[in-house]
Design a protein around this motif. Structure first.
Motif, mmCIF file in Angstrom:
data_model
loop_
_atom_site.group_PDB
_atom_site.id
_atom_site.type_symbol
_atom_site.label_atom_id
_atom_site.label_comp_id
_atom_site.label_asym_id
_atom_site.label_seq_id
_atom_site.Cartn_x
_atom_site.Cartn_y
_atom_site.Cartn_z
ATOM 1 N N GLU A 1 48.846 49.973 16.799
ATOM 2 C CA GLU A 1 50.287 49.911 16.552
ATOM 3 C C GLU A 1 50.629 48.574 15.881
ATOM 4 O O GLU A 1 50.076 47.534 16.252
ATOM 5 N N GLU A 2 51.546 48.625 14.937
ATOM 6 C CA GLU A 2 51.896 47.431 14.178
ATOM 7 C C GLU A 2 52.844 46.526 14.960
ATOM 8 O O GLU A 2 53.788 46.995 15.610
ATOM 9 N N GLU A 3 52.562 45.228 14.886
ATOM 10 C CA GLU A 3 53.474 44.233 15.433
ATOM 11 C C GLU A 3 54.408 43.752 14.310
ATOM 12 O O GLU A 3 54.074 43.865 13.133
ATOM 13 N N VAL A 4 55.540 43.219 14.693
ATOM 14 C CA VAL A 4 56.509 42.700 13.728
ATOM 15 C C VAL A 4 56.438 41.172 13.743
ATOM 16 O O VAL A 4 56.572 40.554 14.804
ATOM 17 N N LEU B 1 42.287 39.569 11.445
ATOM 18 C CA LEU B 1 43.591 39.188 10.902
ATOM 19 C C LEU B 1 44.131 37.932 11.586
ATOM 20 O O LEU B 1 44.000 37.764 12.800
ATOM 21 N N ASP C 1 55.784 42.424 19.862
ATOM 22 C CA ASP C 1 54.868 43.508 20.216
ATOM 23 C C ASP C 1 55.528 44.303 21.329
ATOM 24 O O ASP C 1 55.366 44.000 22.524
ATOM 25 N N THR D 1 57.298 40.819 8.176
ATOM 26 C CA THR D 1 56.260 41.759 7.779
ATOM 27 C C THR D 1 55.745 42.449 9.034
ATOM 28 O O THR D 1 55.983 41.979 10.153
ATOM 29 N N THR D 2 55.048 43.578 8.859
ATOM 30 C CA THR D 2 54.496 44.307 10.004
ATOM 31 C C THR D 2 52.997 44.532 9.793
ATOM 32 O O THR D 2 52.562 44.938 8.716
ATOM 33 N N LEU D 3 52.216 44.271 10.829
ATOM 34 C CA LEU D 3 50.770 44.445 10.786
ATOM 35 C C LEU D 3 50.249 44.664 12.208
ATOM 36 O O LEU D 3 50.875 44.206 13.176
ATOM 37 N N ASP D 4 49.108 45.323 12.305
ATOM 38 C CA ASP D 4 48.459 45.493 13.606
ATOM 39 C C ASP D 4 47.607 44.259 13.865
ATOM 40 O O ASP D 4 46.436 44.201 13.492
ATOM 41 N N MET D 5 48.185 43.270 14.517
ATOM 42 C CA MET D 5 47.513 41.991 14.729
ATOM 43 C C MET D 5 46.532 42.032 15.898
ATOM 44 O O MET D 5 45.575 41.260 15.926
ATOM 45 N N ASP D 6 46.762 42.901 16.888
ATOM 46 C CA ASP D 6 45.905 42.900 18.080
ATOM 47 C C ASP D 6 44.934 44.081 18.127
ATOM 48 O O ASP D 6 44.200 44.250 19.107
#
Length: 333
Positions: A98-101, A158, A130, A89-94
């Motif tokens: 920009e989305e991380e994988v 998140l 990232d 999945t992809t989300l902007d964790m930081d």
């Protein structure tokens, strides 16, 4: 007569002296015994206190291990990835825009119809990518078990929630990005033996949402080929197995997440046991008319569900319409 009287006096004096000596000895012995008893009692109290202190220290240590298992995971190069990408999945964790994988890999192959060929144990790798940086959140061999993950919000932030099963053990950990440390902070907030601390709504919602997605896919898209299959297809063992196994795998994966959701939050108690048992029967024998009707009912229910609020988080419960449908399917007792 005087001699006899004198002798009697002497004898009485001797006896009296002996009695006094005996009484003195007995008194000394009693006093000594009292001292010993007092010493033993004091040692017993000290021993009990020591045991209590050691017990408290052990409980505190265990509690800290479970609830305060913090460690920082920094970026690291991965030399070798396991064989198959299991989930991504992809989300902007930081929070950088920009989305991380997020990827979960497993060292297991797939059969021709896409079902995993599991062994007694597999190597699992959970990573966050990232850009050029890779953060290995989990990289280890799991015996008789599995790894899975979901995404949840903890106080608006998140986090990645990972569940590890090994034999009958279960561990749930969360990973959140720390900008100061430029890494992911790990916290273990659930172990199976620590059942007093199991209640965790955000993680339970995440597991339940992912389980619902797996159920929806299994009981709509993957079930359609079975409902549309010809009589000859359903009678043939191999042909039937090929179209049943994808549904069964989806149901198994959903059930694992549902079990964890229920352990973390007793209000989300949903089980697919009866449906999984039926699907296992269909692997071995052609379906009866009644079983086909059950499959059709499950398919129709999931096809008709439109609400986006599967869980009413403010009230911590499954949406009443969904709950009623699940009860009709025997998913909720």
């Amino acid at each position: 007569m005087r001699k006899l009287l004198l002798g009697s006096v002497c004898l009485i004096g001797m006896l009296s002296g002996c009695t006094d000596q005996t009484n003195a000895d007995q008194t000394n012995e009693i006093n000594e015994l009292k001292k010993q008893i007092e010493q033993i009692s004091s040692e017993k109290d000290a021993f009990v206190n020591t045991l209590e202190e050691e017990k408290k220290a052990l409980e505190l240590d265990l509690n800290q291990q479970v609830n305060n298992d913090y460690s920082m995971i920094v970026a690291k190069d991965i030399e070798k990835y396991p064989q198959t990408l299991y989930k991504t999945t992809t989300l902007d964790m930081d929070g950088d825009g920009e989305e991380e994988v997020i990827e979960l890999h497993v060292n297991a192959g797939k059969t021709e119809n896409g079902v995993f060929a599991w062994d007694d144990g597999q190597t699992w790798l959970l990573v966050v990518k990232d850009g050029e940086k890779t953060y290995p959140l989990f990289d280890d061999f799991v015996q008789l078990g599995s790894i899975d993950f979901s995404i949840a919000r903890f106080d608006g932030k998140l986090g990645i929630v990972m569940i590890m099963r090994s034999h009958s053990d279960r561990i749930v950990q969360k990973f959140t990005y720390d900008k100061k440390e430029n890494g992911y902070q790990k916290e273990t907030f659930y172990k199976k033996e620590n059942t007093n601390d199991q209640y965790n709504e955000p993680a339970s919602y995440a597991f339940f949402d992912d389980a619902y997605k797996l159920m929806d896919m299994a009981f709509t898209t993957k079930m359609l080929p079975v409902l549309e299959a010809s009589e000859n297809t359903l009678q043939g063992n191999e042909e039937r197995r090929v179209i049943i196994e994808p549904i069964l795998e989806g149901a198994y994966n959903a059930e694992r997440l549902l079990e964890m959701a229920a352990e973390l939050n007793r209000e989300l108690n949903v089980s697919l046991d009866s449906t999984i048992n039926m699907l296992n029967q269909l692997i071995n024998k052609p379906p009866t008319a009644d079983q086909m009707n059950q499959l059709q009912s499950i398919h129709d229910v999931f096809k008709d569900i439109e609400t986006e609020d599967i869980i009413m988080k403010e009230e911590n419960r499954i949406h009443p319409e969904i709950r009623e449908k699940f009860q009709r399917l025997d998913f909720i007792q």
